[in-house]
Write a protein that holds these residues in place. Structure first.
Motif, mmCIF file in Angstrom:
data_model
loop_
_atom_site.group_PDB
_atom_site.id
_atom_site.type_symbol
_atom_site.label_atom_id
_atom_site.label_comp_id
_atom_site.label_asym_id
_atom_site.label_seq_id
_atom_site.Cartn_x
_atom_site.Cartn_y
_atom_site.Cartn_z
ATOM 1 N N CYS A 30 0.823 -1.220 0.000
ATOM 2 C CA CYS A 30 0.000 0.000 0.000
ATOM 3 C C CYS A 30 0.852 1.264 0.000
ATOM 4 N N HIS A 57 -9.830 6.911 -9.837
ATOM 5 C CA HIS A 57 -9.319 6.109 -8.720
ATOM 6 C C HIS A 57 -7.869 6.451 -8.380
ATOM 7 N N ASN A 60 -6.901 8.355 -5.089
ATOM 8 C CA ASN A 60 -6.732 7.677 -3.799
ATOM 9 C C ASN A 60 -5.265 7.562 -3.394
ATOM 10 N N CYS A 76 -1.216 4.690 -0.781
ATOM 11 C CA CYS A 76 -2.671 4.757 -0.751
ATOM 12 C C CYS A 76 -3.118 5.604 0.442
ATOM 13 N N ARG A 77 -4.112 6.440 0.230
ATOM 14 C CA ARG A 77 -4.645 7.293 1.301
ATOM 15 C C ARG A 77 -5.466 6.501 2.315
ATOM 16 N N GLU A 78 -5.833 5.280 1.985
ATOM 17 C CA GLU A 78 -6.742 4.504 2.831
ATOM 18 C C GLU A 78 -6.045 3.572 3.825
ATOM 19 N N ASP A 80 -4.164 2.801 7.274
ATOM 20 C CA ASP A 80 -4.051 3.466 8.576
ATOM 21 C C ASP A 80 -2.687 3.186 9.213
ATOM 22 N N CYS A 85 -6.379 -1.503 5.901
ATOM 23 C CA CYS A 85 -7.111 -0.717 4.911
ATOM 24 C C CYS A 85 -8.414 -0.215 5.537
ATOM 25 N N LYS A 86 -8.643 1.091 5.451
ATOM 26 C CA LYS A 86 -9.849 1.687 6.019
ATOM 27 C C LYS A 86 -11.092 1.365 5.188
ATOM 28 N N VAL A 87 -10.900 0.964 3.948
ATOM 29 C CA VAL A 87 -12.035 0.638 3.066
ATOM 30 C C VAL A 87 -11.877 -0.789 2.527
ATOM 31 N N TYR A 88 -11.448 -1.696 3.361
ATOM 32 C CA TYR A 88 -11.082 -3.042 2.937
ATOM 33 C C TYR A 88 -12.163 -3.714 2.080
ATOM 34 N N ARG A 91 -12.317 -2.024 -1.398
ATOM 35 C CA ARG A 91 -11.035 -1.746 -2.055
ATOM 36 C C ARG A 91 -11.111 -2.097 -3.542
#
Length: 132
Positions: A30, A57, A60, A76-78, A80, A85-88, A91
């Motif tokens: 990531c 996309h 991101n 990746c901005r997602e 943490d 992954c904050k948007v697993y 994704r």
């Protein structure tokens, strides 16, 4: 005729690569991303800004460095602070398929990033081809 049939049998019975291992949660995949435009890695900030206009996309990601070859590296901005992954569940496909079994990439010496728990193996050994 027989040699053509033999060619197709060999083509479809040739070695395939199998992805093995598991994700270790290191987050390197990531943080060290190469993004491409028309099969070439993005090399300039200007190029990245232009591609974000038509590849939504790509927004991101942010620039986080340069590779040894001069291509830009992205993060990746997602992701943490715990490498999660904050948007697993939402994704993208590239994330879902990492590391991809891209035969051209593998034949040219490609491999998952250092610290990755995934690796690739051929489904047949070289010697098994010699003893057909």
């Amino acid at each position: 005729m027989f040699k053509y049939l033999k060619f197709f049998v060999q083509l479809f019975s040739s070695s395939k690569y199998i992805r093995k291992g598991k994700c270790l949660g290191c987050g390197n995949c990531c943080r060290n991303i190469l993004l491409y435009v028309e099969e070439e890695p993005i090399r300039t900030e200007e190029q990245f800004e232009k591609v974000k206009e038509w590849e939504k996309h790509y927004r991101n990601f942010y620039i986080s460095g340069r590779s040894e070859t001069g291509a830009l590296l992205f993060t990746c901005r997602e992701i943490d602070d715990n490498n999660r992954c904050k948007v697993y569940f939402f994704r993208g496909l590239g994330c879902r398929l990492y590391p991809r079994k891209d035969t051209k990439f593998l034949i040219n010496g490609g491999k998952p990033l250092d610290g990755c728990g995934y690796y690739f193996e051929a489904d047949k050994s070289f010697s098994s081809y010699l003893h057909k």
